[in-house]
Design an enzyme around this catalytic site. Structure first.
Site, mmCIF file in Angstrom:
data_model
loop_
_atom_site.group_PDB
_atom_site.id
_atom_site.type_symbol
_atom_site.label_atom_id
_atom_site.label_comp_id
_atom_site.label_asym_id
_atom_site.label_seq_id
_atom_site.Cartn_x
_atom_site.Cartn_y
_atom_site.Cartn_z
ATOM 1 N N LYS A 292 13.060 0.153 -0.722
ATOM 2 C CA LYS A 292 12.891 -1.314 -0.746
ATOM 3 C C LYS A 292 12.069 -1.820 -1.933
ATOM 4 C CE LYS A 292 8.627 -1.840 1.528
ATOM 5 N NZ LYS A 292 7.808 -2.825 2.192
ATOM 6 N N SER B 123 17.085 -9.326 4.363
ATOM 7 C CA SER B 123 15.979 -9.943 3.632
ATOM 8 C C SER B 123 16.385 -11.291 3.056
ATOM 9 C CB SER B 123 15.560 -8.996 2.490
ATOM 10 O OG SER B 123 14.720 -9.660 1.578
ATOM 11 N N TYR C 275 18.445 -3.573 -5.203
ATOM 12 C CA TYR C 275 17.894 -3.602 -3.834
ATOM 13 C C TYR C 275 18.489 -4.788 -3.074
ATOM 14 C CZ TYR C 275 14.935 -5.097 -0.069
ATOM 15 O OH TYR C 275 14.519 -5.549 1.146
ATOM 16 N N LYS D 183 21.313 -5.119 0.337
ATOM 17 C CA LYS D 183 21.170 -5.905 1.574
ATOM 18 C C LYS D 183 22.417 -6.767 1.783
ATOM 19 C CE LYS D 183 17.285 -4.338 2.961
ATOM 20 N NZ LYS D 183 17.261 -3.450 4.141
ATOM 21 N N ASN E 59 3.643 -5.624 -3.739
ATOM 22 C CA ASN E 59 3.613 -6.894 -2.997
ATOM 23 C C ASN E 59 2.228 -7.532 -3.070
ATOM 24 O OD1 ASN E 59 5.808 -5.317 -0.676
ATOM 25 N ND2 ASN E 59 6.400 -6.892 -2.119
ATOM 26 N N LEU E 60 2.214 -8.846 -2.909
ATOM 27 C CA LEU E 60 0.991 -9.634 -3.095
ATOM 28 C C LEU E 60 -0.134 -9.256 -2.140
ATOM 29 C CD1 LEU E 60 -0.449 -12.070 -4.438
ATOM 30 C CD2 LEU E 60 0.525 -13.502 -2.638
HETATM 31 C C1 WQD Z 1 5.152 -12.644 -3.530
HETATM 32 C C2 WQD Z 1 4.612 -13.612 -4.594
HETATM 33 C C3 WQD Z 1 4.889 -12.783 -6.827
HETATM 34 C C4 WQD Z 1 2.159 -9.423 -6.558
HETATM 35 C C5 WQD Z 1 9.561 -8.945 -2.084
HETATM 36 C C6 WQD Z 1 10.978 -8.493 -2.007
HETATM 37 C C7 WQD Z 1 11.563 -8.926 -0.689
HETATM 38 C C8 WQD Z 1 10.710 -8.388 0.424
HETATM 39 C C9 WQD Z 1 9.284 -8.879 0.278
HETATM 40 C C10 WQD Z 1 11.546 -6.274 1.204
HETATM 41 C C11 WQD Z 1 5.543 -13.693 -5.803
HETATM 42 C C12 WQD Z 1 3.409 -12.930 -6.473
HETATM 43 C C13 WQD Z 1 2.925 -10.538 -6.247
HETATM 44 C C14 WQD Z 1 1.069 -9.539 -7.461
HETATM 45 C C15 WQD Z 1 1.564 -11.891 -7.697
HETATM 46 N N1 WQD Z 1 10.725 -6.976 0.422
HETATM 47 N N2 WQD Z 1 2.625 -11.744 -6.813
HETATM 48 N N3 WQD Z 1 0.814 -10.790 -8.007
HETATM 49 O O1 WQD Z 1 8.724 -10.740 -4.380
HETATM 50 O O2 WQD Z 1 8.554 -12.546 -2.581
HETATM 51 O O3 WQD Z 1 9.517 -10.340 -2.013
HETATM 52 O O4 WQD Z 1 8.818 -8.424 -1.000
HETATM 53 O O5 WQD Z 1 12.369 -6.697 1.969
HETATM 54 O O6 WQD Z 1 12.866 -8.408 -0.576
HETATM 55 O O7 WQD Z 1 11.699 -9.130 -3.030
HETATM 56 O O8 WQD Z 1 7.087 -10.526 -2.447
HETATM 57 O O9 WQD Z 1 4.719 -9.910 -2.317
HETATM 58 O O10 WQD Z 1 6.105 -9.011 -4.249
HETATM 59 O O11 WQD Z 1 5.478 -11.417 -4.186
HETATM 60 O O12 WQD Z 1 1.308 -13.002 -8.214
HETATM 61 O O13 WQD Z 1 0.338 -8.568 -7.806
HETATM 62 O O14 WQD Z 1 3.383 -13.104 -5.077
HETATM 63 O O15 WQD Z 1 5.111 -13.191 -8.163
HETATM 64 O O16 WQD Z 1 5.484 -15.025 -6.296
HETATM 65 P P1 WQD Z 1 8.491 -11.113 -2.961
HETATM 66 P P2 WQD Z 1 5.809 -10.128 -3.300
#
Ligand code: WQD
Length: 338
Positions: A85, A125, A150, A154, A199-200
């Site tokens: 993922k 997703s 990825y 899905k 992820n954030l």
């Molecule tokens: C969220 C926001 C980043 C990290 C992804 C997958 C999705 C699902 C969930 C599996 C965005 C910002 C992130 C960081 C940041 N996964 N960010 N600094 O991209 O919405 O979704 O994870 O199913 O399919 O695409 O989640 O948490 O990566 O990012 O600023 O160090 O946080 O740019 O705006 P995302 P995310």
């Protein structure tokens, strides 16, 4: 009723196993441990008092799946989480994703189609929507060209299931998660990102714990109120509970379509800066961050219209962003103090 949970030692999978056991289901887990650990079993047992049956299987081995279904011939319900993922990794290694996310789905469905009836829940997703035109996003928003292999797996997975249920005794529900975050209140299970979190929220909690120097905020020039991107952060326990409700819907077979799709979100969008503010509030810590350029492939905003999940599935998210951030922080502190 024995339910197979593939990827059941993963983040969402383990939380779903807990809720299934709480509802009295007998659970058998398949996991290849590529992105999880067998210790998660102890965490599940610590919460529910029941140790799920676990089989370490690589679902890419068709014969292993055949043997599994011979041994567990009473499994007629499957919740399928197991998949690779990481969006970025899928760009570098697309064939790993097509083999692991599509090949294994076909093998599972080939087993289920041999049964007089079967229930199948697919972990999908919001990524299938890409940058949707209209917010909040409904289930009939167009599925856009995937932004990554990825995301494509899905979309293809949903299409494979939709084609298969038409000609078999399988009934399916596709659950499109928005952004699952947080951890079980017991701190017995939670997210265990491998390496540097993509992820954030795990990056935020690791920064709060001092493992990371500062958070990079990927872009503050988006057309959103504070310029940072907006997502629908939903507590993983709410997501887990939705899987139990969806399974019960399939098992009750009342006016069921062969396949139904539901968005799983809170219906509320939160920006990156709002998530940081939430973390600072619940942790009473200042989070160091710096504004960086946008991340390739990110959409500006994505948050769910939850009417269908609320009114048809009969499920509604109950936990707030603050509760999710507080549980994520409590979990981070727990695993750091191990
Ligand atoms: C969220 C926001 C980043 C990290 C992804 C997958 C999705 C699902 C969930 C599996 C965005 C910002 C992130 C960081 C940041 N996964 N960010 N600094 O991209 O919405 O979704 O994870 O199913 O399919 O695409 O989640 O948490 O990566 O990012 O600023 O160090 O946080 O740019 O705006 P995302 P995310």
């Amino acid at each position: 009723m024995k339910i197979l949970v593939t990827g059941g030692l993963g983040f969402i999978g383990s939380h779903t196993v807990v809720e299934l056991q709480n509802e009295g289901f007998e659970v058998v887990i398949i996991d290849d441990l590529s992105n999880s650990s067998e210790d998660v079993l102890k965490g599940i047992q610590a919460i529910t008092g029941k140790l799920p049956v676990f089989e370490k299987i690589d679902l890419r081995e068709k014969s292993a799946i055949q043997d599994f279904f011979k041994k567990h011939s009473d499994v007629t319900g499957v919740i399928h989480f197991a998949a690779s993922k990481a969006v970025g990794e899928s760009v570098e290694n697309p064939l790993l994703y097509y083999e692991n996310n599509i090949g294994t789905l076909v093998y599972l469905l080939q087993q289920l189609q041999q049964k007089p009836e079967a229930s199948f829940i697919f972990s999908s997703s919001c990524t299938v929507y890409g940058q949707a035109e209209k917010m909040p996003i409904t289930e009939d928003a167009p599925v856009q060209t995937a932004m990554s292999p990825y995301g494509n797996t899905k979309q293809i997975g949903e299409e494979i299931i939709t084609d298969t249920v038409k000609v078999t005794n399988i009934c399916a529900i596709l659950l499109r998660y928005f952004n699952p975050v947080g951890a079980h209140s017991s701190t017995e299970i939670g997210e265990l990102p491998l390496g540097v979190p993509q992820n954030l929220v795990p990056f935020i909690t690791q920064t709060g714990a001092g493992l990371r120097k500062e958070l990079s905020v990927f872009g503050n020039d988006y057309s959103t109120p504070d310029g940072t991107a907006v997502r629908d952060y939903i507590h993983v326990v709410d997501i887990a509970k939705a899987h139990v409700i969806a399974l019960q819907r399939l098992l009750n077979k009342k006016n069921l379509a062969k396949v139904e799709t539901f968005n799983l979100g809170t219906g509320k969008g939160s920006s990156v800066l709002e998530v940081i503010t939430s973390f600072e509030k619940v942790s009473n810590k200042k989070l160091p961050y710096k504004i960086m350029p946008r991340r390739e492939g990110d959409v500006t905003e994505a948050y769910a219209n939850t009417d269908k999940a609320n009114n048809v599935l009969g499920w509604k998210a109950e936990l707030s962003l603050d509760e999710a951030m507080a549980s994520a922080w409590k979990w981070e502190q727990k695993i750091r103090n191990k």
